[in-house]
Design a protein around this motif. Sequence first.
Motif, short mmCIF file in Angstrom:
data_model
loop_
_atom_site.label_atom_id
_atom_site.label_comp_id
_atom_site.label_asym_id
_atom_site.label_seq_id
_atom_site.Cartn_x
_atom_site.Cartn_y
_atom_site.Cartn_z
N GLU A 1 56.68 26.75 -39.51
CA GLU A 1 56.52 25.96 -38.29
C GLU A 1 56.72 26.82 -37.04
O GLU A 1 56.04 26.62 -36.03
CB GLU A 1 57.52 24.81 -38.30
N ASP B 1 49.12 24.35 -38.25
CA ASP B 1 50.31 23.73 -37.64
C ASP B 1 50.43 22.27 -38.04
O ASP B 1 51.52 21.79 -38.37
CB ASP B 1 50.21 23.86 -36.12
N LYS C 1 53.61 20.67 -40.16
CA LYS C 1 54.43 19.59 -39.57
C LYS C 1 54.40 18.34 -40.45
O LYS C 1 55.41 17.67 -40.64
CB LYS C 1 53.92 19.26 -38.17
N SER D 1 51.12 29.20 -36.89
CA SER D 1 51.12 27.80 -36.45
C SER D 1 50.72 27.67 -34.99
O SER D 1 50.01 26.73 -34.60
CB SER D 1 52.51 27.17 -36.66
#
Length: 805
Positions: A580, A592, A596, A585
């Motif tokens: 992350e 990304d 997440k 990301s």
Amino acid sequence: MIEMKEKKFLTVAPFECAWRKDLKFREAGRGCVAFEAFAHNDVTLVFRENVGSQHYHYKRDNSPHYTIILGSHRNKRLKIEVDGKTVVDVAGVGLCCSSAFQSYWISIYDGLISIGKGRYPFQNLFFQWLDSNPNCSVRYIGLSSWDKHVGYRNVNVLPLTHNHISLWKHVDCGEVEGEEDGEEELKDEFMGYANWGLENFLESWELSDMVFVIGTEERHVPAHKAILVASGNWPLSSSEDVVRLHDVTYPVLHALLQYIYTGQTQIPESQLGPLRALGLHFEVIPLVKQCEETMERFKLNKKLFDSGKSVVLSYPSSQPHCCATFPSGLPVNVQKLKQLLLTGKYSDVKIDIEGHGFVAQPHKIVLSLWSFPFAKMFTNGMSETMSSEVSLRDVSPEAFKAMLEFMYGGELDMEAIMGSGALLLQLLLLSDQFGVGLLHQECCKMLLECLSEDSVCPILEVVTSIPSCKLLEETCQRKFAMHFDYCTTASIDFVLLDETILSNIIQHPDLTVTSEEKVLNAILMWGLKAKEFYGWEMVDELIITSAPKQLFGERLQSVQDLLPFVRFPLLPHALLKKLEKSSISRHIYNFDNLVKEAIYCVEYRLARPEDGQNVRFQHRRSSYKELQYICDGDSNGVLYFAGTSYGEHQWVNPVLSKRITVTASSPPTRYTDPKVLVSRTYQGTSFAGPRMEDGHKCAWWAVDIGEEHQLMCNYYTLRQDGSRAFMRSWNLQGSLDGKTWTNLRVHENDQTVCKAGQFASWPVVGPNALLPFRFLRVILTSPTTDVSNPWNFCICFLELYGYFH
């Protein structure tokens, strides 16, 4: 009852028979059925004129039928019944197998029943029987059983043709979509050409390089020097194209040529003498012998001699009705053919390869018999039709020479081919380019037989562009998927594969990988066309100074399309948090979002009903359990894990619970006790004694972790017993079958162990650490420090670590 699954798999209950209207021969009395069967014994097929009922049984059938039973009498006999009466009952041990599906094919041709094993019809023939009173009406095929359930799958009913090469393609090749009309027409023409033989050139002016002038009427009959010279002793020269036979009639010459070009001829009995004389003159010995034998029979039977019938003479073929590729089934001497290729005598074409120059001087007739493109080139008015020179480009000269040798001899030089994997792939491409079907088939079979984790990528690079290699491509993809760690770590050849192939592998149901991190690394390396192995951390550093478009180039979009196939929710939470915060990301929006989403699912432990159907939340099939070394004598190893019934119960010595098997190089004694090696209790005296293997003295302890288990070993621990017989040179080895061993770590003059009762551990590194094994052993390769018993391998503890399946 008979159960069907997706129309591809069916189980037949005892004393029943499965009938389907699509399981029938295209032509009554002639056809082939290829299938896979799973059974302890009595795989039974029934052939009859009409469809039977579900509860049909061949023992109660009064109508004409053939019954073929593979593995009768508890898998020991092969039986054939005609109308319920046994006509064949022979030994056929091992025709069935209770642990796996086996492939078979059965063909019927006017009463000739041929039976073989393997995926490819008309290969691996193991039995033939000819019915003297054939049933030419059988058409429908019933899949039956005796007293146990039999499973059938991949049942294909194929027509019988003169040349059976096309059947192999029919079974193994998927349909090619999107063909243009012109390509379809060419395909139809090629399939028609597949039925060609030398008989199509009998007395044909096509490719002929000589002519006979017969009798006083001077009738002209064309022929081909190479064929004639290989079948006898003909007084021909390279400069003369005309042979005059003033005292020979056309019917006699025609019969001789027909015998050479087709392997069979028919002639009135009154012409047997002249035919024999002509055959003797040109030394066509098989024909001469058959004429003499027939004439002798006529002498013994005067009535037969006066009958006035025509006589049929056939060259004896060892495999009637089987694939009759040139020159099999014809009175053509293969050694003479090979000599013609070697010397270039009577050659009518010169082959040059751009960049390499002259390669060979073959014969147009031989090339055309095997290759549709060559036949078209020499007969359709192209420049090569009139020219004696052909120039090829983008062709390997070594592969082309190997193809010529196959055309002239009918077989490959296995030693030369197997010695060069690149040559075999080039030969595969060449056989596809020139349509040499049987050679193409042989190359595919050889590649399948020698397929390994190291060869899958080079093979995939080549076969992806060849539609007729669908089976080979799918097998390679499965091999890659099952050894994903090795194939993406031991070498970086996989970065040359195209996106579709990599996508298929990552989504393959048999994908075996130690962690989803390995899948992520592979995708990123592929996108970068990496020249060496590294993980996502290196990509993270590179992306700081270079934009994703610069790093991945035209593969950026493909990487974004592949990333959703990584099952991010299965990654450790700590790793997800690192991802992350990574530069990847920040620069790749799709990456990304996936990270997440995975963190959200892990932190909130979402257990939505639909998650069970979402593959991103499912562990890979056959994933390995990570059992990693922590410290000497820990409880984190494979053998300890087996002692707990793989995490289900309290620990019990796994040898006593029969979870594993430990053996030694010497017979069991109070000091050679397999239980001791995994007992976790210190033993003062414990050794495996010496034995001779392959002419060398050695001693070893071996572990079999079980038929259903495999280990990719990356660490191992030993403990010296109470003696001072310290080892100096030994190996850790792995094996799949307990016979062929691979070195995982080699110790030469290793003095790590220098005290009684000492623990010692070593990592296993390199490509072999990524190979799965069922058997592992430590083997002493040189004497220990004990002068009195230098070949006693004295250890009282062994533990293995790695990825366990």
